[in-house]
Design an enzyme around this catalytic site. Structure first.
Site, PDB file in Angstrom:
ATOM      1  N   GLU A 126      46.848  39.115  27.675  1.00  0.00           N
ATOM      2  CA  GLU A 126      45.890  38.652  29.052  1.00  0.00           C
ATOM      3  C   GLU A 126      46.487  40.821  29.254  1.00  0.00           C
ATOM      4  O   GLU A 126      45.705  40.563  30.739  1.00  0.00           O
ATOM      5  CB  GLU A 126      45.999  38.478  29.852  1.00  0.00           C
ATOM      6  CG  GLU A 126      45.265  37.714  30.921  1.00  0.00           C
ATOM      7  CD  GLU A 126      43.303  38.539  30.875  1.00  0.00           C
ATOM      8  OE1 GLU A 126      43.329  36.840  30.657  1.00  0.00           O
ATOM      9  OE2 GLU A 126      43.511  39.637  31.489  1.00  0.00           O
ATOM     10  N   GLY A 131      46.756  44.578  34.542  1.00  0.00           N
ATOM     11  CA  GLY A 131      48.180  44.068  35.332  1.00  0.00           C
ATOM     12  C   GLY A 131      48.011  42.381  34.872  1.00  0.00           C
ATOM     13  O   GLY A 131      47.488  41.490  34.623  1.00  0.00           O
ATOM     14  N   LYS A 202      43.866  51.433  26.352  1.00  0.00           N
ATOM     15  CA  LYS A 202      42.963  49.866  27.535  1.00  0.00           C
ATOM     16  C   LYS A 202      41.594  49.680  27.423  1.00  0.00           C
ATOM     17  O   LYS A 202      41.026  48.763  26.761  1.00  0.00           O
ATOM     18  CB  LYS A 202      43.430  50.056  29.200  1.00  0.00           C
ATOM     19  CG  LYS A 202      45.092  49.727  29.327  1.00  0.00           C
ATOM     20  CD  LYS A 202      44.816  49.776  30.542  1.00  0.00           C
ATOM     21  CE  LYS A 202      46.630  49.632  30.819  1.00  0.00           C
ATOM     22  NZ  LYS A 202      46.745  50.070  31.930  1.00  0.00           N
TER      23      LYS A 202
END
Lengths: 440, 440
Positions: A126, A131, A202
Site C-alpha cells: 500500500e 503515501g 508507480k
C-alpha cells in the site's frame, strides 16, 4: 504470543511504523497483538527517533528474514539491492512481506509475486503508491468488480510542489527546484522525481492492479517537467488549464465502436488539465488518484503522497491486513487454493502497451515565428495536411521580436501531430518550437 | 459449484448488481464463481431491466433467506421493514449479509451486528454510505491503524446538487428544489434529504466505524438546508466560503492539552466551508468524505454518491469480499475466534456524544437592524459580554430599509453564542435574525 514482525530499515518510514506499533491505544485492537521481533539496520549505535528495546536491533539482515519466529517481514530500507534479495529470501522462508518499495516492485514484481504464490505468502505494498492514501487495497478489493477504463494520478509530490509554486508565483523551474531542495521537498539528485521516473514506477504498479496483468517498466513512456516554463503556465492558465505531471494508464478503445481493446496506454508527462477537472485542484505535495471504471464512473482518492506519518500508516495497515488473515485461520499455511484472492496477486500475462505514436490526445504547442502575414495560415494548412484538426491558433504577442503563437489541437493521433511538427520545424518562418505539451 | 447469492429486491441497485454479476468478463476473476440463486421481488410478472433465468425470481422472501444453498443474502430492497427482519432471519440461518440500507443499519446496527457475531457471519455495507466510493472498507482496514480525529463528509447528493445550483445561479432554495424534483435528483417527499436525516444516518455509520463504538442515532444533531438563502450564499462567497451540508463526526479534545477525549461531536448542518478546503470543490451530486487521523493527516475519498452503477459496484464489491473469504477457507464456519477482524464488527460500547451546547465552532450570523449609529457597537459589546470573540462585523448594505449586518465569530462555545443571540433578539434595534450558520 502475538504475531511477530521484523523490519528491514529504520529510516523515516520504518521509524514511523515503529511509533504506531509501539503505541496501539485507540487504534485497531488487533494492533496490540503485533510485536516487533527484530529491526535490521546498518549501524547499531546511532541515535534513533523512537524508543524500543535495544535487543531487537540487528545488523544481520539475513538472519532476520530467515528467523522462524517472524511471520511478517517489513521492507522499508528502499533501493534495489539488497532489498530485492532480502524480500525474495523472506518469501522463500515462508514470510509474508510488506514493502513500501515502488522501485523494487515496479522492476521485480513478476519475480517477487511468482515466488510469493509458490511459497503461499502475501506481498502487500500500500505504501508504494500515494503515501498514506488507501489506493492499492481499494483497487484490489472495492474497485475490482469494475471494468477499469483509466487510472490517472498526480503521484509524485515533489513535482506537484514545484508545479504548484510555478503556477502560483509565475516562477521558472530551476529557481523553484533549488528552493524545493533547500526546503527538503526535492532530493539533491532530483532526476527520479523531475524526470518522471518515480511516477513511472508507480503508474506501472497501479496499472498492473487495475488491469490485472504484469507491466514491463521499460514500456512506460516518461517525460519530466524540466521543460515546463513560466510562460507555458501563464498561457495554460489563460486557456483555462493548469499544468500537472500526470501518470496515465488507460485501456484503449476501438476508434469506432468504443469497445475496450486488449491494449493499454501507459505514460507520464506534464499535461494541461482543465480547471474544472477534479485533479486540477490537487496542489503542493498532495497526491490524488482518479479511477474510472464501469459501472462506478469516477472515484478519486486524495491525500498526502509522502511523509513519515502517512507512509507509516499505509505500511502498518498492510501489516494489520496480514495479521487479520493470520488470526482468522488463514495465513500461516495458505496455498494457491486457500490464498485470499483479494490479497494475493496471481496474474501471469503481460499487458500489451501501445506505442506512443498510436495514442490519441489533444496537444498544446508554443512556437516563435517571423512576425509577418500568412504565417498562421501556413501553420493551419500544414496541420490540416497531416489530419491534425485544431481547436485554436492564437498569436499571443511578441517575444524577442518573434511572433509567439499558441496552438491547441483537437484529439489527434500522436504520430500525425509529430509529423506535422517535423514539417513545421523546416519552415523558414519558424524560429523555434518553444514547447509541446499534451492536454487532458 | 460456486457461491450462491440471493438478492432481496430488484430495484435500481439490485438490477445494477445483477448486471455486474451476469457479465463478469474483464472484472475480478472471482466474480465468475458467484451465481445468483434467487431474487426476491414483490411481483413476478413485471418487465425487468435485466435478463436472467426466470426461475430465480420468487416472491417468497422468507424461503430465500432460509435457503440452505444460499451463502450470501444481498438486501437491496430498502425501507425499515421487512428489510430488518429479513436481514436478521438470514443471519440466524447462517447467511452472510450485504446491505445498502443505511436507514436499517443506522437504527438497528447494534441488533444486527450482535446477531451476526453470534452466528459467525459477516454483514457488509459499503453501499450504505457514499454510493460507489470505497470508504467503509478503507475505514475498517487501511485507516484502522490511525487514531481518527474527524470524519467530515458531503454525503447527501440531493442537497449538494441543490446547494451547488443555488451557488452557481444565485437562486433560492424552493424553486431549485422543485426543479431537482422534476429532474429526478430529489424525491417527491424531500424531507429525508433536505432536512439532513439521510446524512445523519450515514454519519452515524461512519462514526461507528471510525471511532470503534456504537452510536445512538437520536444523539446525532441534524439541521437541513431549507433555511439557506441566496443572500447567504452570496455573502458567504464574498467572505471566501461556499455553503455545504456537512456531516461531521469529531473526537473532542481537551481545551488546554489538545489530548483526545472519550467524547464525540456528531452533527449535520449547513456549513460555511473555506474555498481552499478540499470539500469546497465537491459539487453537484458528487459526495466526498474527508478523514483526519494520526499519523495519516488528511485523506479524502471522492466520487458519485448515488446512482445504479456506483451503488451496484459497492454492493458487488462486498459480495466479492465475502466470496474471497469463503474460497480461501475462512468463512463458512467462522466463529468469534476465526472471524476476520477487519471484516467483522465487534465493538459493544456506545460512544459518548457531547451535547450541541458544548461544541466549539465559528459562526456566521446575518441580522436586520435599525439603520442608526451605535448598533454595531452594541452588538459587539453584547457578544463580548458572553465571551464570544468576533472575527468581523460588517454592515453589508440596506435591505427593506433595515441595515443588513453580517457577523463572523472566532471559535466559541455554542452555548455562549446562543445566549448572546438570545440577548440580541431582545434589542429594540434588532428587527430580525435572518440566518445563523456554522463555519468550518
Amino acid at each position: 504470543m502475538g504475531i511477530k514482525v521484523g523490519l528491514l530499515g529504520l529510516g523515516t518510514v520504518g521509524a514511523g511504523a515503529v511509533k504506531i506499533l509501539l503505541d496501539p491505544a485507540d487504534r485497531h485492537p488487533l494492533l496490540s497483538q503485533i510485536a516487533i521481533a527484530k529491526i535490521g539496520v546498518r549501524q547499531l549505535d546511532k541515535p534513533r527517533p523512537v524508543n524500543f528495546p535495544a535487543e531487537v536491533l540487528t545488523t544481520d539482515l539475513e538472519s532476520l528474514v530467515t528467523d522462524p519466529e517472524i511471520a511478517i517481514v517489513v521492507e522499508v530500507m528502499g533501493g534495489l539491492e539488497p532489498a530485492r534479495s532480502l524480500i525474495l529470501k523472506a518469501i522463500h522462508h515462508g514470510k509474508h512481506v510488506v514493502t513500501a518499495n515502488k522501485a523494487v516492485i515496479a522492476r521485480y514484481g513478476d519475480e517477487i509475486f511468482t515466488a510469493a504464490n509458490e511459497a503461499g505468502v502475501y506481498v502487500l505494498l500500500e505504501a508504494a503508491v500515494g503515501g498514506g492514501i488507501p489506493v492499492i487495497q481499494p483497487l484490489k478489493q472495492a474497485l475490482g468488480v469494475n471494468r477499469i477504463q483509466a487510472v490517472t494520478g498526480i503521484i509524485n509530490g515533489t513535482t506537484n510542489y514545484i508545479l504548484t509554486r510555478m503556477q502560483q508565483e509565475g516562477g521558472d523551474f530551476e529557481p523553484i527546484l533549488a528552493e524545493a531542495q533547500r526546503l527538503g521537498y526535492a532530493e539533491a539528485d532530483p532526476a527520479a522525481d523531475v524526470d518522471g521516473l518515480d511516477a513511472a514506477d508507480k503508474i506501472a504498479i497501479l496499472a498492473s492492479l487495475a488491469f490485472g496483468g504484469r507491466i514491463k517498466l521499460s514500456e512506460v513512456y516518461s517525460e519530466g517537467i524540466r521543460q515546463v516554463t513560466a510562460a507555458d503556465m501563464a498561457y495554460a492558465s489563460r486557456l483555462g488549464f493548469v499544468i500537472k505531471l500526470l501518470a496515465i494508464a488507460r485501456r484503449n478503445t476501438h476508434p469506432d465502436s468504443e469497445e475496450p481493446l486488449d491494449e493499454l496506454q501507459l505514460r507520464v508527462h506534464p499535461t494541461l488539465v482543465p480547471l474544472a477537472h477534479p485533479l486540477a485542484a490537487v496542489n503542493d505535495v498532495y497526491n490524488a488518484i482518479l479511477v474510472e471504471g464501469d459501472p462506478i464512473g469516477q472515484v478519486m482518492f486524495f491525500g498526502p503522497g509522502a511523509g513519515e506519518g502517512p507512509t507509516a500508516s499505509a505500511v502498518v495497515s498492510d501489516i494489520l491486513n496480514i495479521a487479520a488473515t493470520l488470526v482468522s485461520g488463514q495465513g500461516s499455511e495458505i496455498t494457491a487454493k486457500t490464498a485470499n484472492p483479494l490479497l494475493a496477486c496471481t496474474h501471469q500475462h503481460y499487458c500489451k502497451i501501445s506505442p506512443m505514436a498510436d495514442i490519441v490526445s489533444r496537444y498544446y504547442l508554443r512556437l516563435l515565428a517571423e512576425d509577418r502575414p500568412g504565417v498562421i495560415g501556413k501553420l493551419g494548412l500544414c496541420f490540416g495536411d497531416h489530419a491534425v484538426s485544431l481547436e485554436s491558433i492564437v498569436q499571443i504577442g511578441l517575444r524577442d521580436n518573434y511572433a509567439e503563437i499558441v496552438i491547441v489541437s483537437h484529439e489527434v493521433k500522436e504520430a500525425h501531430f509529430q509529423t506535422a511538427l517535423d514539417d513545421l520545424r523546416g519552415f523558414p518562418e519558424i524560429h523555434s518550437v518553444a514547447s509541446v505539451l499534451r492536454v487532458l
